[in-house]
Design a protein around this motif. Structure first.
Motif, short mmCIF file in Angstrom:
data_model
loop_
_atom_site.label_atom_id
_atom_site.label_comp_id
_atom_site.label_asym_id
_atom_site.label_seq_id
_atom_site.Cartn_x
_atom_site.Cartn_y
_atom_site.Cartn_z
N MET A 111 0.85 -1.18 0.00
CA MET A 111 0.00 0.00 0.00
C MET A 111 0.89 1.24 0.00
O MET A 111 2.03 1.20 0.51
N PRO A 112 0.42 2.35 -0.57
CA PRO A 112 1.26 3.56 -0.60
C PRO A 112 1.50 4.08 0.81
O PRO A 112 0.70 3.87 1.71
N PRO A 113 2.62 4.77 1.00
CA PRO A 113 2.88 5.37 2.32
C PRO A 113 1.90 6.50 2.59
O PRO A 113 1.17 6.94 1.70
N TYR A 114 1.88 6.96 3.83
CA TYR A 114 0.97 8.04 4.21
C TYR A 114 1.32 9.34 3.50
O TYR A 114 0.45 10.16 3.22
N TYR A 115 2.59 9.53 3.17
CA TYR A 115 3.00 10.73 2.44
C TYR A 115 2.96 10.45 0.94
O TYR A 115 3.04 9.31 0.49
N LYS A 116 2.85 11.50 0.14
CA LYS A 116 2.78 11.35 -1.31
C LYS A 116 4.17 11.09 -1.88
O LYS A 116 5.18 11.58 -1.38
N GLY A 117 4.21 10.34 -2.95
CA GLY A 117 5.47 10.03 -3.60
C GLY A 117 5.27 8.94 -4.63
O GLY A 117 4.16 8.41 -4.77
N PRO A 118 6.31 8.56 -5.37
CA PRO A 118 6.17 7.51 -6.39
C PRO A 118 5.80 6.18 -5.74
O PRO A 118 6.33 5.82 -4.68
N PHE A 119 4.89 5.47 -6.37
CA PHE A 119 4.44 4.20 -5.80
C PHE A 119 3.76 3.35 -6.87
O PHE A 119 3.08 3.86 -7.75
N GLU A 120 3.97 2.06 -6.78
CA GLU A 120 3.24 1.09 -7.59
C GLU A 120 3.04 -0.15 -6.74
O GLU A 120 3.99 -0.67 -6.15
N ALA A 121 1.79 -0.62 -6.65
CA ALA A 121 1.49 -1.77 -5.81
C ALA A 121 2.20 -3.02 -6.31
O ALA A 121 2.24 -3.28 -7.51
N GLU A 122 2.78 -3.77 -5.36
CA GLU A 122 3.47 -5.00 -5.70
C GLU A 122 2.99 -6.14 -4.80
O GLU A 122 2.57 -5.92 -3.66
N ILE A 123 3.04 -7.34 -5.31
CA ILE A 123 2.63 -8.53 -4.55
C ILE A 123 3.64 -8.79 -3.45
O ILE A 123 4.85 -8.88 -3.71
N ILE A 124 3.16 -8.94 -2.21
CA ILE A 124 4.07 -9.29 -1.12
C ILE A 124 3.62 -10.56 -0.37
O ILE A 124 4.33 -11.04 0.50
N GLN A 125 2.46 -11.07 -0.71
CA GLN A 125 2.05 -12.37 -0.17
C GLN A 125 1.13 -13.05 -1.17
O GLN A 125 0.29 -12.41 -1.80
N ALA A 126 1.32 -14.34 -1.33
CA ALA A 126 0.47 -15.13 -2.22
C ALA A 126 0.01 -16.38 -1.48
O ALA A 126 0.79 -17.02 -0.76
#
Length: 281
Positions: A111-126
């Motif tokens: 999930m994106p951090p509380y502050y704004k900035g570059p982000f793209e959701a990635e899989i961390i559990q399957a």
């Protein structure tokens, strides 16, 4: 109720029927209009249900349509069926019954951090469960995965998924998840059952982020949430655990765990099939 359509207003998405000797108006939501409005014409016979609420449209008090059971076009020699909910439900049953192998998959993403900035959701559990046509579990697994593009996991993600030291000790590279999924896809060619679109989107994005060959296409998946919405004529989304409670009763607590969610998805799939078999032989 079953009535003959008296008039149609295609611009405002409502139609009228004679009900108890009076002209009565019924409206469709925008989503319903996109699905049904091509079938709604003067003289057609509609079998439908309504909600117990009204609103004014063009100074006419209209009842909201809940869903249609059947829409027919009378003819001189025969009546044409334009829409039949029972037939659609039966087709759903036949499709869901026909998959030789089913891979119930759930993914958890950053999930994106509380502050704004570059982000793209990635899989961390399957988490996934592979079963045969009889529901027997052939393969099951759960794994934590290190993100590739943005290595630092936000505090927001850790809090929401309740990640602790175990994640950082046990997490594997994406390639290990990819290789396991590739084996399952190549060996069993399963239909992948997910709840909603998010997992499909995340998996597709993961191929690009990690610069690997896609293992799946849009046709590889069955969106079990959408199947439920179509089967039960739901206008709003239904949560996975709410669907579970629909069949099995109240569940205590809900952890954001991919493997548990994959198992719940399997149980919901099987319960829906049982419901279909009981009503559509």
């Amino acid at each position: 109720m079953k009535r003959i359509i008296h008039s149609v207003n295609e611009t405002s998405n409502y139609f009228s029927c004679v009900f108890e000797g009076k002209l009565t108006y019924f409206y469709l939501t925008k989503a319903q209009a996109r699905k049904y409005m091509t079938y709604i014409n003067k003289g057609h016979v509609v079998d439908f249900e309504i909600y117990d609420n009204q609103k004014k449209i063009n100074r006419r008090l209209c009842w909201q349509v809940a869903y249609f059971n059947k829409i027919e076009k009378p003819g001189h020699q025969k009546t044409s069926v334009l829409f039949d909910l029972a037939d659609i439900r039966n087709q759903m049953k036949e499709v869901l019954e026909g998959f030789q192998y089913r891979l119930f998959l759930d993914l958890e993403m950053t999930m994106p951090p509380y502050y704004k900035g570059p982000f793209e959701a990635e899989i961390i559990q399957a988490g996934y469960v592979l079963s045969d046509i009889d529901g027997n579990i052939l393969v099951s697994d759960s794994m934590y995965i290190y993100p590739t593009k943005y290595k630092k996991i936000s505090r927001r993600t850790e809090k929401f998924l309740q990640l602790d030291e175990r994640y950082y000790v046990e997490a594997k590279d994406y390639t290990e998840f990819y290789d396991k999924l590739a084996y399952l896809v190549e060996t069993y060619d399963p239909r992948i059952i997910v709840w909603g679109k998010n997992d499909m989107i995340a998996l597709k994005a993961s191929y690009q982020i990690n610069q690997v060959k896609p293992l799946t296409t849009d046709h590889s998946f069955v969106n079990l949430l959408q199947i439920h919405k179509n089967y039960y004529n739901l206008s709003d989304d239904l949560g996975l655990f709410k669907a579970y409670e629909l069949y099995y009763g109240k569940i205590e607590g809900q952890l954001h765990d991919a493997y548990d969610d994959a198992l719940v998805t399997k149980k919901v799939y099987e319960a829906l099939l049982e419901e279909m078999r009981n009503n559509y032989v």
